[in-house]
Design a protein around this motif. Structure first.
Motif, PDB file in Angstrom:
ATOM      1  N   GLN A 147       0.863  -1.186   0.000  1.00  0.00           N
ATOM      2  CA  GLN A 147       0.000   0.000   0.000  1.00  0.00           C
ATOM      3  C   GLN A 147       0.893   1.228   0.000  1.00  0.00           C
ATOM      4  N   GLU A 148       0.480   2.255  -0.737  1.00  0.00           N
ATOM      5  CA  GLU A 148       1.233   3.505  -0.727  1.00  0.00           C
ATOM      6  C   GLU A 148       0.348   4.625  -1.245  1.00  0.00           C
ATOM      7  N   THR A 149       0.370   5.760  -0.546  1.00  0.00           N
ATOM      8  CA  THR A 149      -0.440   6.900  -0.969  1.00  0.00           C
ATOM      9  C   THR A 149       0.055   8.181  -0.319  1.00  0.00           C
ATOM     10  N   PRO A 150      -0.099   9.321  -0.994  1.00  0.00           N
ATOM     11  CA  PRO A 150       0.013  10.598  -0.286  1.00  0.00           C
ATOM     12  C   PRO A 150      -1.199  10.742   0.636  1.00  0.00           C
ATOM     13  N   VAL A 151      -0.969  11.241   1.837  1.00  0.00           N
ATOM     14  CA  VAL A 151      -2.076  11.396   2.780  1.00  0.00           C
ATOM     15  C   VAL A 151      -3.103  12.405   2.277  1.00  0.00           C
ATOM     16  N   ASP A 152      -2.693  13.345   1.415  1.00  0.00           N
ATOM     17  CA  ASP A 152      -3.644  14.363   0.961  1.00  0.00           C
ATOM     18  C   ASP A 152      -4.728  13.815   0.034  1.00  0.00           C
ATOM     19  N   ARG A 153      -4.682  12.512  -0.274  1.00  0.00           N
ATOM     20  CA  ARG A 153      -5.762  11.900  -1.060  1.00  0.00           C
ATOM     21  C   ARG A 153      -6.922  11.423  -0.185  1.00  0.00           C
ATOM     22  N   ILE A 154      -6.829  11.694   1.081  1.00  0.00           N
ATOM     23  CA  ILE A 154      -7.903  11.341   2.004  1.00  0.00           C
ATOM     24  C   ILE A 154      -9.207  12.001   1.558  1.00  0.00           C
TER      25      ILE A 154
END
Length: 218
Positions: A147-154
């Motif tokens: 899993q990997e994501t920028p947190v600002d995609r919340i």
């Protein structure tokens, strides 16, 4: 002393709070309010301690998340003041027993097996962590990034979560809000990737110590 949630802490968890996870789980895109469930402190272990695979399921899944710890109590907290109530940030592993999660429409059983989730034991103060939106979240299983994501995609941001929760209950010092996981959960991989004794799960949020746990049999 290493941190661990006190027995009185409420652990509010945001479900399907990233678009890619919402899509992989087949959820509707029209939710107007956050989807929440509760975990108990007994369902968690600290960093370095083994997660416990339930003996009555082989569908034990990982969910890496960013969580916050409430420092300043509040009720009906306005969005503009929400972040002033955050004391610290910590990585969170929302271990999920998928078949038990789906026994009914309620998530509670599948999210609360004893020792099925974990939380970091070295929270970073809010002033040092800075803007949560600038950080990245990733999860590794046995060293492989899953899993990997920028947190600002919340989807529902932290300000919204704090305002929403505080609208129905007073947030108290020590309460925790886990902000949700991104896409890539084991249940939706082909073939599925579930956790078994001997596996290692790591949740890494930039700016926070890595949360690392092995998996053991009950």
């Amino acid at each position: 002393m290493p941190y661990f949630p006190p027995p009185h802490a409420r652990i509010f968890c945001a479900a399907v709070n990233y678009g890619d996870h919402r899509a992989e789980m087949g959820r509707e895109e029209s939710d107007t309010h956050p989807m929440l469930f509760l975990r108990t402190p007994q369902s968690l272990v600290p960093a370095g301690k083994p997660l416990i695979k339930p003996p009555n399921s082989d569908r034990f899944d990982y969910e890496g998340e960013l969580a916050l710890i409430i420092g300043r109590p509040g009720r009906h907290v306005p969005r503009a003041e929400a972040l002033a109530h955050v004391e610290a940030w910590v990585p969170f592993m929302d271990g999920s027993v998928r078949d038990w999660q789906r026994h009914t429409a309620q998530f509670t059983p599948g999210k609360n097996f004893d020792g099925s989730g974990s939380i970091g034991d070295s929270p970073v103060p809010a002033a040092l962590f800075g803007d949560y939106r600038r950080h990245r979240l990733l999860t590794r299983v046995n060293g492989e990034v899953v899993q990997e994501t920028p947190v600002d995609r919340i989807l529902f941001d932290v300000e919204t979560l704090i305002a929403y929760v505080s609208s129905f209950t007073e947030l108290r010092t020590g309460d925790i809000i886990a902000t949700g996981t991104c896409g890539g959960v084991g249940d939706k991989r082909v073939p599925p990737l579930y956790l078994f004794p001997g596996d290692t799960v790591e949740v890494e949020v930039s700016g926070l110590p890595v949360l690392r746990n092995g998996v053991a049999a009950a």
